[in-house]
Design an enzyme around this catalytic site. Structure first.
Site, PDB file in Angstrom:
ATOM      1  N   LYS A   1      37.260  46.390 -33.900  1.00 54.31           N
ATOM      2  CA  LYS A   1      36.879  45.000 -33.765  1.00 54.31           C
ATOM      3  C   LYS A   1      36.939  44.652 -35.148  1.00 54.31           C
ATOM      4  O   LYS A   1      37.224  43.258 -35.162  1.00 54.31           O
ATOM      5  CB  LYS A   1      35.154  45.091 -33.549  1.00 54.31           C
ATOM      6  CG  LYS A   1      34.802  45.482 -32.017  1.00 54.31           C
ATOM      7  CD  LYS A   1      33.528  46.008 -31.826  1.00 54.31           C
ATOM      8  CE  LYS A   1      33.317  46.428 -30.182  1.00 54.31           C
ATOM      9  NZ  LYS A   1      31.868  46.962 -30.125  1.00 54.31           N
TER      10      LYS A   1
ATOM     11  N   GLY B   1      30.337  42.137 -28.182  1.00 47.45           N
ATOM     12  CA  GLY B   1      29.769  41.710 -26.785  1.00 47.45           C
ATOM     13  C   GLY B   1      29.585  39.973 -26.386  1.00 47.45           C
ATOM     14  O   GLY B   1      30.370  39.440 -26.586  1.00 47.45           O
TER      15      GLY B   1
HETATM   16  N1  HSE Z   1      30.925  50.744 -26.380  1.00 45.25           N
HETATM   17  C1  HSE Z   1      30.597  49.456 -27.436  1.00 45.25           C
HETATM   18  C2  HSE Z   1      29.461  49.741 -28.163  1.00 45.25           C
HETATM   19  C3  HSE Z   1      30.825  48.260 -26.573  1.00 45.25           C
HETATM   20  O1  HSE Z   1      28.661  50.556 -28.036  1.00 45.25           O
HETATM   21  O2  HSE Z   1      29.061  48.766 -28.931  1.00 45.25           O
HETATM   22  C4  HSE Z   1      31.986  47.907 -26.307  1.00 45.25           C
HETATM   23  O3  HSE Z   1      32.830  47.812 -27.673  1.00 45.25           O
END
Ligand code: HSE
Length: 432
Positions: free
Chosen positions: A206, A135
């Site tokens: 990620k 994020g």
């Molecule tokens: N849904 C993800 C999280 C954020 O909870 O970290 C976007 O990858």
């Protein structure tokens, strides 16, 4: 006079709306700092009639992202529609049309990054993706630019906010997984379908991107170990705490001495004294270990409208710089001379096992003989007191061993007649 960058925004969900809103909110600041004004000239949405928390003039809206790609005035396309199939088509067509692309789509990059980065290079346009990992934490720029002089030895951390919120609530309040998940959904942290958050794959996508960034190798999704938090119980969290450990969904990317790369995402016991154990709720934290810099730690909001849109806006500033000063420059690209992925069975760590067993003489002898036969060392064995008889829990802490050996031992333990439920196995990471 600030020059204007014309943007086509595909997707006006949570993050898309944040980009739109925050470009207006900090437009003057961005103009001062970058010498550009950022104008979203077209927005592609699925449903024109949907109520939204941003007001976009109707003339700018379209239901077809192809309108954005076909518009010669649009210089940058921001892809925030999510999913893989359509997003893939969109990003490919935008790059083929010679437009700079910004995406926050980690699943897309994990599956098609190899091809899309090659296409961007071929077309001489950059593809930016700061929002795809952690994020609002500027981890992509940090690894790619600030740490460019380092061999990356390892990257590990908490890279899914929703699952971290769930584990934090379970640990703090002793509530079970289902209750904590419902709360995460009620607060809008988890998606309506939280599958990728809790099954580990959001974090795995990620980790795959971080591995590429560090080593120039696109590890295939089927080459990595991914377990979610669905089977973590309040009992395991409590028992781990008695041993001085906290359970976190940990993403690990590590370079082995033979230059192969280990990538895994699993619920993991980490020492409660380690800094990552204090990363709670929806926060993310990533440790990057470089050979020159040593360990660096990045902490912040890993999800949410404002945090993620901040990352997209940073990419827009880079896009403006690229257009004005350095057309075609890709930035530093990872070099691909590192080897392949380490297989799951070769990955080595200590382990935690919880066995539900009949409470009768000889059980511990049976269990320990299986473990000894597989040449795995036992560092401690605890049998917490159970009130009122019935089955007992055995908690075993194992010394480091290859996962393949541990898996084989677990298979035999599961078949013992004294073991009454499927055993729980988790990795332990001591960060030594
Ligand atoms: N849904 C993800 C999280 C954020 O909870 O970290 C976007 O990858």
């Amino acid at each position: 006079m600030a020059a204007t960058i014309s943007i086509g925004l595909a997707g006006l969900g949570n993050v898309g709306a944040g980009v739109y809103k925050n470009l207006e909110r900090n437009g003057d600041l961005l103009a001062e700092r970058t010498g550009h004004r950022f104008e979203v000239v077209r927005v592609a949405v699925r449903d024109l009639g949907k109520a939204r928390d941003v007001e976009v003039p109707a003339a700018r809206l379209t239901t077809d992202w192809r309108d954005l790609v076909a518009d010669p005035a649009i210089q940058v396309i921001v892809e925030l529609i999510g999913g893989v199939t359509e997003a893939h088509e969109l990003v490919k067509s935008a790059l083929e049309a010679g437009k700079i692309v910004i995406t926050g789509n980690k699943a897309l990059l994990a599956e098609h990054g190899h091809e899309l980065i090659a296409l961007a290079e071929k077309m001489d346009v950059p593809l930016y993706f700061e929002a795809a990992v952690a994020g609002g934490i500027p981890i992509i720029k940090s690894v790619r630019e600030a740490l460019v002089g380092n061999h990356i030895l390892a990257i590990y951390g908490i890279i899914n906010g929703t699952s971290n919120f769930i584990l934090t609530q379970m640990a703090r309040r002793g509530i079970d997984y289902r209750t904590a998940l419902a709360e995460a959904q009620a607060r809008g942290y988890a998606e309506a379908d939280p599958a990728l958050d809790v099954n580990g794959w959001d974090a795995a996508h990620k980790a795959i991107i971080l591995a590429w960034l560090s080593y120039g190798l696109w590890v295939r999704p089927n080459e990595i170990v991914v377990d979610g938090i669905e089977n973590v119980s309040a009992a395991d969290i409590r028992l781990a705490a008695t041993l001085g450990y906290t359970i976190k969904l940990l993403g690990v990317v590590r370079l082995h001495e033979d230059r192969r790369i280990e990538v895994r995402v699993q619920p993991t016991l980490i020492p409660s004294s380690h800094i990552l154990a204090s990363v709670n709720d929806v926060f993310n934290a990533v440790v990057v270990h470089g050979d020159i810099v040593g360990e660096t730690l990045f902490y912040g909001s890993g999800a949410g409208q404002n945090a993620t849109s901040s990352a997209v806006i940073a990419d827009l500033a880079d896009a403006a710089h690229n257009l004005a000063k350095n057309p075609g420059c890709q930035g530093f690209l990872p070099s691909g001379y590192y080897g392949q992925a380490v297989t799951v069975d070769e990955t080595v760590s200590p382990y935690y096992i919880r066995l539900r067993v009949e409470d009768r003489p000889g059980v511990i002898a049976q269990v320990t003989s299986v473990i000894a036969r597989h040449d795995i060392g036992l560092s401690s064995l605890v049998q917490p007191k159970v009130e009122g008889g019935g089955p007992a829990d055995l908690m075993l802490m194992m010394h480091a061993a290859p996962f393949g050996r541990m898996r084989a031992a677990l298979g035999e333990l599961e078949k013992l007649s004294c073991v009454t439920e499927k055993p729980i196995l988790m990795r332990v990471e001591n960060f030594a």
